[in-house]
Design a protein around this motif. Structure first.
Motif, PDB file in Angstrom:
ATOM      1  N   MET A   1       7.001  40.130   7.264  1.00  0.00           N
ATOM      2  CA  MET A   1       5.788  40.007   7.969  1.00  0.00           C
ATOM      3  C   MET A   1       4.906  38.953   7.196  1.00  0.00           C
ATOM      4  O   MET A   1       4.556  38.044   8.144  1.00  0.00           O
ATOM      5  CB  MET A   1       5.075  41.363   7.937  1.00  0.00           C
ATOM      6  N   GLY A   2       4.689  38.908   5.942  1.00  0.00           N
ATOM      7  CA  GLY A   2       3.722  38.074   5.230  1.00  0.00           C
ATOM      8  C   GLY A   2       4.346  36.701   5.359  1.00  0.00           C
ATOM      9  O   GLY A   2       3.648  35.843   5.705  1.00  0.00           O
ATOM     10  N   THR A   3       5.693  36.491   5.303  1.00  0.00           N
ATOM     11  CA  THR A   3       6.511  35.267   5.445  1.00  0.00           C
ATOM     12  C   THR A   3       6.231  34.679   6.850  1.00  0.00           C
ATOM     13  O   THR A   3       5.745  33.539   6.995  1.00  0.00           O
ATOM     14  CB  THR A   3       7.881  35.446   5.048  1.00  0.00           C
ATOM     15  N   THR A   4       6.272  35.445   7.794  1.00  0.00           N
ATOM     16  CA  THR A   4       6.210  35.050   9.307  1.00  0.00           C
ATOM     17  C   THR A   4       4.823  34.655   9.546  1.00  0.00           C
ATOM     18  O   THR A   4       4.343  33.695  10.058  1.00  0.00           O
ATOM     19  CB  THR A   4       6.491  36.130  10.217  1.00  0.00           C
ATOM     20  N   ALA A   5       3.699  35.311   8.815  1.00  0.00           N
ATOM     21  CA  ALA A   5       2.509  35.184   8.986  1.00  0.00           C
ATOM     22  C   ALA A   5       1.789  33.784   8.374  1.00  0.00           C
ATOM     23  O   ALA A   5       1.529  33.022   9.093  1.00  0.00           O
ATOM     24  CB  ALA A   5       1.565  36.180   8.371  1.00  0.00           C
ATOM     25  N   CYS A   6       2.533  33.615   7.209  1.00  0.00           N
ATOM     26  CA  CYS A   6       2.256  32.280   6.513  1.00  0.00           C
ATOM     27  C   CYS A   6       3.011  31.069   7.301  1.00  0.00           C
ATOM     28  O   CYS A   6       2.382  29.912   6.826  1.00  0.00           O
ATOM     29  CB  CYS A   6       2.741  32.324   5.099  1.00  0.00           C
ATOM     30  N   ARG A   7       3.990  31.317   7.756  1.00  0.00           N
ATOM     31  CA  ARG A   7       4.620  30.058   8.435  1.00  0.00           C
ATOM     32  C   ARG A   7       4.117  29.701   9.725  1.00  0.00           C
ATOM     33  O   ARG A   7       4.386  28.739  10.023  1.00  0.00           O
ATOM     34  CB  ARG A   7       6.183  30.603   8.325  1.00  0.00           C
ATOM     35  N   THR A   8       3.454  30.665  10.389  1.00  0.00           N
ATOM     36  CA  THR A   8       3.118  30.487  11.717  1.00  0.00           C
ATOM     37  C   THR A   8       1.707  30.610  12.174  1.00  0.00           C
ATOM     38  O   THR A   8       1.350  30.224  13.184  1.00  0.00           O
ATOM     39  CB  THR A   8       4.085  31.437  12.895  1.00  0.00           C
ATOM     40  N   LEU A   9       0.903  31.015  11.099  1.00  0.00           N
ATOM     41  CA  LEU A   9      -0.246  31.165  11.404  1.00  0.00           C
ATOM     42  C   LEU A   9      -1.320  30.433  10.315  1.00  0.00           C
ATOM     43  O   LEU A   9      -0.865  30.204   9.343  1.00  0.00           O
ATOM     44  CB  LEU A   9      -0.867  32.800  11.311  1.00  0.00           C
ATOM     45  N   GLU A  10      -2.565  30.248  10.778  1.00  0.00           N
ATOM     46  CA  GLU A  10      -3.549  29.691   9.850  1.00  0.00           C
ATOM     47  C   GLU A  10      -3.967  30.798   9.118  1.00  0.00           C
ATOM     48  O   GLU A  10      -5.053  31.487   9.850  1.00  0.00           O
ATOM     49  CB  GLU A  10      -4.575  28.862  10.390  1.00  0.00           C
ATOM     50  N   VAL A  11      -3.468  31.369   7.850  1.00  0.00           N
ATOM     51  CA  VAL A  11      -3.804  32.514   7.162  1.00  0.00           C
ATOM     52  C   VAL A  11      -5.321  32.667   6.668  1.00  0.00           C
ATOM     53  O   VAL A  11      -5.653  33.804   6.440  1.00  0.00           O
ATOM     54  CB  VAL A  11      -2.952  32.922   6.186  1.00  0.00           C
ATOM     55  N   GLU A  12      -6.034  31.302   6.614  1.00  0.00           N
ATOM     56  CA  GLU A  12      -7.426  31.399   6.267  1.00  0.00           C
ATOM     57  C   GLU A  12      -8.365  31.748   7.064  1.00  0.00           C
ATOM     58  O   GLU A  12      -9.516  31.974   6.960  1.00  0.00           O
ATOM     59  CB  GLU A  12      -7.906  30.240   5.333  1.00  0.00           C
TER      60      GLU A  12
END
Length: 233
Positions: A1-12
């Motif tokens: 989940m975290g990997t997918t978020a970091c690769r596809t979203l602007e996490v900040e």
């Protein structure tokens, strides 16, 4: 989940950018990834029972975004299934299906094909206690599935470990793992099952435990690494 978020979203970005109904306007996607949002493990409306299935009552019920209210200061590590359920909702909003996004970004690159959220009857091996099969939580069928509702095989757990810890791999592969000194690990428990991947001193241990005491997988993984390290000394 975290990997997918970091690769596809602007996490900040704040979570409200993706989900406007979330009460906290400061909470970021990165906070969800790292369990620093201040959200509790579960919403106050859910009872944390030892023997009952607290997720079964949420099957078919959409995640209550209004329940995503922090209880501890933002920035402090507090493990939160609610936070990862919210992260799944963010990925749903962006990709239409969080599980499809995880399959594309993590499972397929790692060579994993057997993962499912709700296994077919007879496919799952359930832990037994006092001669009786322990009924698994309905986590994979609930709105909290993205917080650890995966079913797979031990071989695939090993494939994930090899992929995540591949030398030279980008840091996003282990972005949601925990670190202390030279030790890196990820773990999880659901009712009577637990798993842990621990990497330390150049040694990796992958463990899955059924019907054992809480944190048994972590304890076994640590013992394996200590024994192997002693053998090499």
């Amino acid at each position: 989940m975290g990997t997918t978020a970091c690769r596809t979203l602007e996490v900040e970005r704040p979570v409200v950018h993706y989900l406007p109904d979330v009460p906290d306007v400061d909470m970021t996607v990165a906070d969800l990834v790292h369990h620093t949002s201040g959200l509790p493990r579960l919403p106050s409306t859910m009872r944390d029972r030892v023997f009952g299935d607290l997720y079964r009552e949420t099957v078919g019920v959409p995640l209550d975004l209004a329940a995503a209210v922090p209880e501890t200061p933002r920035g402090r590590y507090v493990y939160s299934n609610l936070g990862y359920a919210l992260l799944g909702a963010v990925l749903d909003e962006v990709h239409g299906d969080w599980f499809a996004a995880v399959r594309r970004e993590v499972l397929e690159p790692a060579g994993i094909s057997s993962v499912t959220l709700v296994p077919e009857r007879g496919e799952a091996i359930g832990p037994r206690l006092f001669g009786r099969t322990i009924r698994p939580w309905a986590l994979g069928a609930s709105a909290f599935a993205s917080a650890g509702g995966f079913w797979s095989t031990f071989d695939d757990l090993c494939r994930y470990a090899e992929w995540a810890l591949e030398p030279g791999a980008d840091s996003a592969r282990t972005v949601s793992w925990q670190r202390e000194g030279a030790t890196t690990w990820i773990n999880g428990e659901v009712r009577a099952a637990g798993a842990a991947i621990v990497d330390a001193a150049g040694i990796t241990a992958v463990v899955h435990a059924l019907a054992k005491a809480p944190h048994a997988a972590d304890t076994i993984a640590t013992a394996i690494i200590e024994q192997e390290y002693g053998n090499r000394a």
